[in-house]
Design a protein around this motif. Structure first.
Motif, PDB file in Angstrom:
ATOM      1  N   GLN A  88      -7.859 -98.809 -46.889  1.00  0.00           N
ATOM      2  CA  GLN A  88      -8.320 -97.743 -47.782  1.00  0.00           C
ATOM      3  C   GLN A  88      -7.385 -97.603 -48.977  1.00  0.00           C
ATOM      4  O   GLN A  88      -7.831 -97.394 -50.104  1.00  0.00           O
ATOM      5  CB  GLN A  88      -8.428 -96.412 -47.028  1.00  0.00           C
ATOM      6  CG  GLN A  88      -9.680 -96.316 -46.164  1.00  0.00           C
ATOM      7  CD  GLN A  88      -9.943 -94.927 -45.615  1.00  0.00           C
ATOM      8  OE1 GLN A  88      -9.021 -94.202 -45.256  1.00  0.00           O
ATOM      9  NE2 GLN A  88     -11.213 -94.563 -45.524  1.00  0.00           N
TER      10      GLN A  88
ATOM     11  N   ASP B  83     -16.941 -94.275 -43.309  1.00  0.00           N
ATOM     12  CA  ASP B  83     -16.777 -95.576 -43.959  1.00  0.00           C
ATOM     13  C   ASP B  83     -18.091 -96.067 -44.553  1.00  0.00           C
ATOM     14  O   ASP B  83     -18.120 -96.593 -45.667  1.00  0.00           O
ATOM     15  CB  ASP B  83     -16.247 -96.605 -42.957  1.00  0.00           C
ATOM     16  CG  ASP B  83     -14.917 -96.178 -42.362  1.00  0.00           C
ATOM     17  OD1 ASP B  83     -13.979 -95.922 -43.137  1.00  0.00           O
ATOM     18  OD2 ASP B  83     -14.827 -96.082 -41.117  1.00  0.00           O
TER      19      ASP B  83
ATOM     20  N   TYR C 156     -17.479 -94.930 -53.302  1.00  0.00           N
ATOM     21  CA  TYR C 156     -17.031 -94.302 -52.064  1.00  0.00           C
ATOM     22  C   TYR C 156     -17.087 -92.787 -52.194  1.00  0.00           C
ATOM     23  O   TYR C 156     -16.775 -92.225 -53.249  1.00  0.00           O
ATOM     24  CB  TYR C 156     -15.602 -94.722 -51.728  1.00  0.00           C
ATOM     25  CG  TYR C 156     -15.116 -94.117 -50.423  1.00  0.00           C
ATOM     26  CD1 TYR C 156     -15.458 -94.691 -49.211  1.00  0.00           C
ATOM     27  CD2 TYR C 156     -14.364 -92.947 -50.421  1.00  0.00           C
ATOM     28  CE1 TYR C 156     -15.051 -94.125 -48.008  1.00  0.00           C
ATOM     29  CE2 TYR C 156     -13.948 -92.368 -49.227  1.00  0.00           C
ATOM     30  CZ  TYR C 156     -14.295 -92.964 -48.023  1.00  0.00           C
ATOM     31  OH  TYR C 156     -13.902 -92.389 -46.844  1.00  0.00           O
TER      32      TYR C 156
ATOM     33  N   GLY D 265     -19.368 -92.267 -47.233  1.00  0.00           N
ATOM     34  CA  GLY D 265     -18.595 -93.497 -47.351  1.00  0.00           C
ATOM     35  C   GLY D 265     -19.106 -94.364 -48.485  1.00  0.00           C
ATOM     36  O   GLY D 265     -19.374 -93.882 -49.589  1.00  0.00           O
TER      37      GLY D 265
END
Length: 505
Positions: free
Chosen positions: A117, A144, A234, A239
């Protein structure tokens, strides 16, 4: 052989030794583990907190957190696989079927932000940029990816009854994602295992502009839950969005795209034209005689240092630059090196110059300054032998002094001399006199035959015997200044015109 495991449950964010061990074992066996991100929609008492086990993820093992989407389709629907449906819109699942129900996300206070990340500039900026909402400056961001979580018709057998039933939530999305990865495992011919590093690598590459014809993700730009909005990249709501399985497989089985590089340009100010200077960036040094030095790097954070230039200091002299999907610029200011000299001392700042003539002391120069300035030195031409010379500045000839007498012992060298006296402020519009006397020895003051001026700003006086004579035909040369200015700059001005310059601020 097991290739994927789904978990449709959750609770308060925490660590659990058994879970940690199981996740490590799953990663070692190449099994992908998925967990629903939660259905609170980040509303109610839970607020911005994410849910365990969706948060349970580390650098090399852990769970893939799956959020929920509300999807509308186009084409002809069917229950037997004969339809021609496609995605029409995707948005954050929220407030369906009950107020407050929806995809849940956030930043963990228990699990640190994993390396994959941090390496994603978009995900990292979202996670760290949400601190005002999450109360966490950095941590594991959830979810995610996302899959359908709203109003799903699923064929199930439950309590002795078999048939279609309408269900919703990330408890639906997580097994859908697990099934999708199991299918992709079969297509690529091997287990994808712990999926998060691969997910973030491909997603960031798509975000940077790679895979333009085979995008592995459907980024979601519509909708929000109670706290977090979709971000066309994102987000802490869904996500990276949903996966395009066909493109995902094609992208990971083809060559990995080269990451996009961006220019980082250092621009200097303060150096004389043509001066050589350098910058070292990411271990590479580049030298230039222009005002810019440029490098090219991919996303990341890099350190730099600015090379030393004789006679100057640079600001900043070192630092770091973060590149995140765009070019970056750094401004470097060079300032002349400041040297503090004791009152009554002098330095030779240049050798003999042409068109300079010497005249016997004492001498005086009348001058004014255009602006109020603080000064602490005078640069003038002295030669003809050694001796002791006194300097003063007054509002009248030899009197009413604003700078008291400073005696300086001058050596036999001939040249430009910079003499230092106590700091004093000279006021705009006031007439001042630079008074120079020979205390002993044979030192003389330099003068020039060009220009011949009588402007009021510059008046030249000299002595014939004991008589003071005003004659501007041959003005003496001097510059009064402050020692934060380089002598090279002062002398450059003097030599270029060989005339009186006035006070230098």
């Amino acid at each position: 052989h097991t290739v994927a495991i789904s978990n449709s449950w959750g609770g308060t964010d925490m660590t659990d030794a058994t879970w940690t061990s199981d996740l490590q074992q799953a990663a070692a066996m190449g099994i992908s583990v998925f967990a629903s991100s939660g259905d609170s929609g980040n509303s109610g008492s839970g607020g911005a907190a994410p849910s365990f086990p969706a948060t349970a993820s580390y650098n090399t093992y852990g769970a893939t957190a799956v959020g929920g989407l509300a999807t509308t389709v186009s084409g002809t629907a069917s229950t037997d696989g004969s339809g021609t449906t496609g995605i029409s819109t995707e948005s954050v699942w929220y407030n369906t079927p009950n107020a407050g129900d929806g995809s849940q996300g956030g930043v963990s206070t228990v699990y640190a932000e994993p390396s994959w990340q941090k390496a994603s500039s978009d995900a990292n900026s979202v996670i760290t940029g949400a601190s005002a909402t999450t109360g966490v400056s950095s941590g594991r961001g959830v979810p995610d990816v996302a899959a359908d979580g709203a109003n799903m018709e699923i064929w199930i057998t439950y309590s002795g009854s078999t048939g279609y039933q309408e269900l919703w939530g990330t408890s639906v999305a997580s097994p859908l994602e697990a099934g999708l990865f199991a299918t992709m495992d079969y297509s690529v011919g091997h287990k994808l295992g712990f999926a998060n590093p691969l997910i973030y690598q491909l997603a960031q590459a798509e975000y940077n502009g790679s895979y333009s014809s085979s995008k592995p993700f459907y980024f979601v730009s519509n909708g929000s839950n109670a706290l977090f909005s979709a971000n066309n990249g994102y987000s802490l709501a869904v996500g990276w969005g949903s996966i395009n399985a066909y493109n995902f497989v094609q992208d990971i089985t083809s060559s990995t795209p080269s990451p996009t590089s961006y220019p980082v340009t250092f621009t200097e100010s303060g150096l004389a034209s043509g001066t050589s200077w350098s910058a070292t960036f990411n271990g590479q040094t580049s030298t230039s005689t222009s005002t810019t030095v440029s490098f090219s790097v991919v996303d990341g954070t890099y350190s730099y240092t600015i090379g030393a230039v004789s006679g100057y200091t640079s600001s900043p002299s070192s630092g770091s630059v973060t590149v995140s999907g765009a070019s970056q610029g750094v401004s470097i200011t060079f300032s002349p090196t400041t040297t503090t000299y004791p009152v009554g001392t002098y330095v030779i700042v240049n050798a003999t110059s042409a068109n300079i003539y010497l005249y016997t002391l004492p001498e005086a120069e009348k001058f004014t300054v255009a602006n109020t300035v603080t000064v602490n030195n005078v640069v003038m031409y002295l030669g003809g032998g050694s001796g002791t010379v006194s300097f003063s500045i007054g509002t009248s000839l030899w009197g009413s002094q604003v700078v008291g007498t400073t005696n300086v012992i001058v050596g036999s060298s001939t040249g430009w001399v910079q003499v230092f006296f106590p700091h004093v402020t000279l006021s705009s519009g006031t007439n001042y006199f630079l008074n120079v006397k020979l205390v002993s020895g044979s030192t003389q003051w330099g003068y020039t035959s060009s220009p011949s001026v009588d402007t009021g700003a510059l008046q030249d006086y000299w002595y014939s015997g004991s008589t003071l004579t005003h004659d501007n035909s041959y003005p003496d040369i001097f510059s009064i200044g402050y020692n934060t200015h380089s002598t090279a700059a002062i002398l450059g001005q003097m030599f270029s015109s060989e005339q009186y310059l006035g006070a230098t601020p």
